[in-house]
Design a protein around this motif. Sequence first.
Motif, PDB file in Angstrom:
ATOM      1  N   THR A 213       0.773  -1.233   0.062  1.00 21.12           N
ATOM      2  CA  THR A 213      -0.040  -0.073  -0.068  1.00 21.12           C
ATOM      3  C   THR A 213       0.837   1.403  -0.058  1.00 21.12           C
ATOM      4  O   THR A 213       2.115   1.156   0.542  1.00 21.12           O
ATOM      5  CB  THR A 213      -0.820  -0.060   1.278  1.00 21.12           C
ATOM      6  N   TRP A 214       0.321   2.317  -0.726  1.00 18.27           N
ATOM      7  CA  TRP A 214       1.036   3.549  -0.800  1.00 18.27           C
ATOM      8  C   TRP A 214       0.204   4.942  -0.269  1.00 18.27           C
ATOM      9  O   TRP A 214      -0.825   5.012  -0.603  1.00 18.27           O
ATOM     10  CB  TRP A 214       1.488   3.885  -1.936  1.00 18.27           C
ATOM     11  N   ILE A 215       0.430   5.173   1.055  1.00 18.98           N
ATOM     12  CA  ILE A 215       0.016   6.310   1.673  1.00 18.98           C
ATOM     13  C   ILE A 215       1.028   7.465   1.758  1.00 18.98           C
ATOM     14  O   ILE A 215       2.090   7.221   2.284  1.00 18.98           O
ATOM     15  CB  ILE A 215      -0.670   5.915   3.007  1.00 18.98           C
ATOM     16  N   PHE A 216       0.612   8.663   1.304  1.00 15.67           N
ATOM     17  CA  PHE A 216       1.637   9.811   1.625  1.00 15.67           C
ATOM     18  C   PHE A 216       1.037  10.584   2.652  1.00 15.67           C
ATOM     19  O   PHE A 216       0.094  10.633   3.012  1.00 15.67           O
ATOM     20  CB  PHE A 216       1.627  10.601   0.341  1.00 15.67           C
ATOM     21  N   SER A 217       2.247  11.594   3.080  1.00 12.58           N
ATOM     22  CA  SER A 217       1.643  12.402   4.171  1.00 12.58           C
ATOM     23  C   SER A 217       0.794  13.493   3.856  1.00 12.58           C
ATOM     24  O   SER A 217       1.053  14.159   3.030  1.00 12.58           O
ATOM     25  CB  SER A 217       3.062  13.107   4.559  1.00 12.58           C
ATOM     26  N   GLY A 218      -0.346  13.448   4.113  1.00 10.44           N
ATOM     27  CA  GLY A 218      -1.639  14.318   3.994  1.00 10.44           C
ATOM     28  C   GLY A 218      -2.793  13.647   4.749  1.00 10.44           C
ATOM     29  O   GLY A 218      -2.773  12.582   5.712  1.00 10.44           O
ATOM     30  N   THR A 219      -3.959  14.188   4.565  1.00 12.06           N
ATOM     31  CA  THR A 219      -5.257  13.971   5.141  1.00 12.06           C
ATOM     32  C   THR A 219      -5.732  12.634   4.592  1.00 12.06           C
ATOM     33  O   THR A 219      -5.246  12.143   3.498  1.00 12.06           O
ATOM     34  CB  THR A 219      -6.398  15.050   5.192  1.00 12.06           C
ATOM     35  N   VAL A 220      -6.595  12.088   5.283  1.00  9.04           N
ATOM     36  CA  VAL A 220      -7.437  10.712   4.534  1.00  9.04           C
ATOM     37  C   VAL A 220      -7.984  11.210   3.109  1.00  9.04           C
ATOM     38  O   VAL A 220      -8.128  10.475   2.153  1.00  9.04           O
ATOM     39  CB  VAL A 220      -8.464  10.208   5.604  1.00  9.04           C
ATOM     40  N   MET A 221      -8.862  12.412   3.290  1.00  8.77           N
ATOM     41  CA  MET A 221      -9.511  12.993   2.169  1.00  8.77           C
ATOM     42  C   MET A 221      -8.398  13.233   0.859  1.00  8.77           C
ATOM     43  O   MET A 221      -8.628  12.862  -0.018  1.00  8.77           O
ATOM     44  CB  MET A 221     -10.149  14.000   2.408  1.00  8.77           C
ATOM     45  N   GLU A 222      -7.160  13.729   1.340  1.00 12.30           N
ATOM     46  CA  GLU A 222      -6.142  13.923  -0.006  1.00 12.30           C
ATOM     47  C   GLU A 222      -5.763  12.247  -0.473  1.00 12.30           C
ATOM     48  O   GLU A 222      -5.528  12.476  -1.484  1.00 12.30           O
ATOM     49  CB  GLU A 222      -5.171  14.680   0.565  1.00 12.30           C
ATOM     50  N   ASN A 223      -5.656  11.532   0.469  1.00 11.94           N
ATOM     51  CA  ASN A 223      -5.013  10.315  -0.043  1.00 11.94           C
ATOM     52  C   ASN A 223      -5.811   9.523  -0.771  1.00 11.94           C
ATOM     53  O   ASN A 223      -5.465   9.127  -1.948  1.00 11.94           O
ATOM     54  CB  ASN A 223      -4.647   9.461   1.240  1.00 11.94           C
TER      55      ASN A 223
ATOM     56  N   GLY B 267     -11.444  12.550  11.662  1.00 12.19           N
ATOM     57  CA  GLY B 267     -12.368  11.909  10.541  1.00 12.19           C
ATOM     58  C   GLY B 267     -11.528  11.947   9.223  1.00 12.19           C
ATOM     59  O   GLY B 267     -10.316  11.607   9.097  1.00 12.19           O
ATOM     60  N   TYR B 268     -12.022  12.750   8.283  1.00 14.86           N
ATOM     61  CA  TYR B 268     -11.585  12.589   6.896  1.00 14.86           C
ATOM     62  C   TYR B 268     -10.251  13.698   6.757  1.00 14.86           C
ATOM     63  O   TYR B 268      -9.446  13.516   5.883  1.00 14.86           O
ATOM     64  CB  TYR B 268     -12.575  12.914   5.635  1.00 14.86           C
ATOM     65  N   GLN B 269     -10.129  14.462   7.801  1.00 18.50           N
ATOM     66  CA  GLN B 269      -9.289  15.601   7.681  1.00 18.50           C
ATOM     67  C   GLN B 269      -8.051  14.914   8.703  1.00 18.50           C
ATOM     68  O   GLN B 269      -6.989  15.893   9.130  1.00 18.50           O
ATOM     69  CB  GLN B 269      -9.750  17.015   8.222  1.00 18.50           C
ATOM     70  N   THR B 270      -8.029  13.789   9.020  1.00 17.68           N
ATOM     71  CA  THR B 270      -6.987  13.351   9.859  1.00 17.68           C
ATOM     72  C   THR B 270      -5.697  13.073   9.286  1.00 17.68           C
ATOM     73  O   THR B 270      -5.797  12.667   8.063  1.00 17.68           O
ATOM     74  CB  THR B 270      -7.255  11.912  10.586  1.00 17.68           C
ATOM     75  N   LYS B 271      -4.623  13.755   9.610  1.00 18.83           N
ATOM     76  CA  LYS B 271      -3.316  13.493   9.007  1.00 18.83           C
ATOM     77  C   LYS B 271      -2.653  12.172   9.220  1.00 18.83           C
ATOM     78  O   LYS B 271      -2.769  11.645  10.595  1.00 18.83           O
ATOM     79  CB  LYS B 271      -2.177  14.644   9.651  1.00 18.83           C
ATOM     80  N   VAL B 272      -2.436  11.632   8.174  1.00 21.25           N
ATOM     81  CA  VAL B 272      -1.843  10.202   8.157  1.00 21.25           C
ATOM     82  C   VAL B 272      -0.771  10.273   7.315  1.00 21.25           C
ATOM     83  O   VAL B 272      -0.032  11.177   6.595  1.00 21.25           O
ATOM     84  CB  VAL B 272      -2.641   9.298   7.854  1.00 21.25           C
ATOM     85  N   SER B 273       0.196   8.858   7.274  1.00 26.21           N
ATOM     86  CA  SER B 273       1.303   8.839   6.729  1.00 26.21           C
ATOM     87  C   SER B 273       1.683   7.551   6.506  1.00 26.21           C
ATOM     88  O   SER B 273       0.739   6.509   6.982  1.00 26.21           O
ATOM     89  CB  SER B 273       2.529   9.601   7.182  1.00 26.21           C
TER      90      SER B 273
ATOM     91  N   GLN C 230      -4.650  -0.552   3.446  1.00 26.13           N
ATOM     92  CA  GLN C 230      -5.048  -1.020   2.322  1.00 26.13           C
ATOM     93  C   GLN C 230      -6.394  -0.698   1.899  1.00 26.13           C
ATOM     94  O   GLN C 230      -6.832  -0.583   0.765  1.00 26.13           O
ATOM     95  CB  GLN C 230      -4.974  -2.552   2.384  1.00 26.13           C
ATOM     96  N   MET C 231      -7.410  -0.490   2.978  1.00 28.43           N
ATOM     97  CA  MET C 231      -8.679  -0.168   2.683  1.00 28.43           C
ATOM     98  C   MET C 231      -8.617   1.128   1.675  1.00 28.43           C
ATOM     99  O   MET C 231      -9.547   1.620   1.063  1.00 28.43           O
ATOM    100  CB  MET C 231      -9.597  -0.054   3.660  1.00 28.43           C
ATOM    101  N   LEU C 232      -7.846   2.261   2.492  1.00 34.66           N
ATOM    102  CA  LEU C 232      -7.649   3.445   1.624  1.00 34.66           C
ATOM    103  C   LEU C 232      -7.325   3.389   0.114  1.00 34.66           C
ATOM    104  O   LEU C 232      -7.806   3.998  -0.599  1.00 34.66           O
ATOM    105  CB  LEU C 232      -7.138   4.617   2.257  1.00 34.66           C
TER     106      LEU C 232
END
Length: 574
Positions: A421-431, A463-469, A480-482
């Motif tokens: 899976t590839w998740i970049f640094s940003g919000t859930v919405m942005e990903n 929620g959707y604005q949570t910062k993730v990486s 993986q679900m994202l």
Amino acid sequence: MEIKQRFLTYIKPQRKHLLFLFLFAFIYVLAQLSQPFLLGQALNSALYQNDTTIFFVLVAVCLALSLIGAISDFLFEYSVGCMTQAIIYNMRNDVYRKINSVSIETIFKESHGNLVQMEIGDIEHVANGLFAVFKSLVEGVLAIVVTIIMMFVVNWILAIGVVILSPLSILMSRFVASFSHKYFKRQAKLQSDLTSISLEGIDNIDLVQAMNFEKGTLTQFKAQDEELRKQGKIAQFSASWTNPCTRLVNNTIYAIIGVCGIIMISFSSQYPILNMNIGFLSSFLTYTTQFSKPFNDISSVASEYETALSSFKRIASFLDKENDVDLGHSQVRDIQEITFENMDFSYEPNQHLIENFNEVIKKGQKVAIVGPTGAGKSTLINVLMRFYDPTGGCIRYNGIKGVDIDKASLRANFGMVLQETWIFSGTVMENVRYAKPTATDEEVMEACRKAHADTFIHTLPDGYQTKVSANHGLSDGERQMLTIARVMLLEPDIVILDEATSNVDTRTEKLIGDAFDHLLEGKTSIVIAHRLSTIKNADIILVLKDGHIIEHGNHLELMNAKGFYHSMYSSQFK
């Protein structure tokens, strides 16, 4: 492109900065180097003319020139800094643009640590070298020219002597610099290798600790670090000879000029052509010191220059790599049929991987690709997506050869969900929106609901604005679900799945499977299967071994054949 030409491409757009840079440098140098002459005249007026008025006026002028010089020097350094940052900005963008322009094959062959070192470490070395060298070089060259002029104004005989002797300092500096360059080149290579080791350790820290390999990886790092320390010590030692050697030569010249000046004062009354007095000698000795100072300043940044040069060569070498070849001009949409015609592929000329591959995939079919490790499953996908082109035969999309289709146009028809899976640094919405930048918030949320990611997203702090990486904020299954939600949002014509639900629980896997069934209605899906139970309802199952299709059919047909597929399937339930 040659190194000089490459460097000029970054310098030419900075003509405005260069103009101000030279202007302020010239004012600074002129203000500084006119003072020794004025002070010499003040000294003569006090000693020979007993005129205190001229003395104090000249001293006041020197103080004013010192203030003007200080302001000009500040503006000069500011201009150098602005120009350096502008060059580095463009260089950094060029490197990142090149990373996205070269072929996947080129990236795979490059060490990721080497790329990181080049994009960050090497560019910082170039920045430091540019600032140090430009500051010393521009001021130095102007100071040398103005100093020579002023020396000839004061006494042309001694000036000729200084000009004749000074090349010794330049030759000494060039000799030491040429000797030390090879060591700085080795140092840059070792820095890249150390970055690779560090990056690999950080990326796989969980595995390192799980296998109790902390001491082993530390030993490996320390060994490489020790080699870098030794090479760095040699490089710095070799470069450190430049300044002392040039200072030795310059100080010797100073002593010779001082002795000659004293002798000339002694005989000036008898030989007026010598034109020497205490004030002139004082001025000339100051100019002799000033004349050697630029050489010392330039030689003192030899280590920065060598480091910057080695780094710039690595950057230039990467920028000179061939871009990904895309000669296709045709556009393709709504792919109805994919045909493999006698396709061959190999990563290396003497390594035959896929040979004489023939197959037809119709729109709406679910195609599963199975086989042991190394059979060519992922390779087949790489060729299908034109990350690589066939070495023989071809792939046709709606009857058009793949090499004749624009890569961007072709890939716009595909959506991929891989194990990695590839998740970049940003919000859930942005990903999630990454797959479709124009999507509305409601469309993103709907895709997440289809992927059954909406439930866990609402449990996140924002929620959707949570910062993730990639390494923070989400579990493997959530990440993986994202990525599945991205494909749901994109709704591509062809979906490639590589164990897309391997990191989710059984209940969620069933829900996502139902969502995929809905998404894939009327669309083509290509599944790389590891758990054969997940592809029992596939329309076509391709069994690969050693790059060849050894069996072909649906699940029941292959099981009844009692062949390789039957053996693989049965082994998973023993």
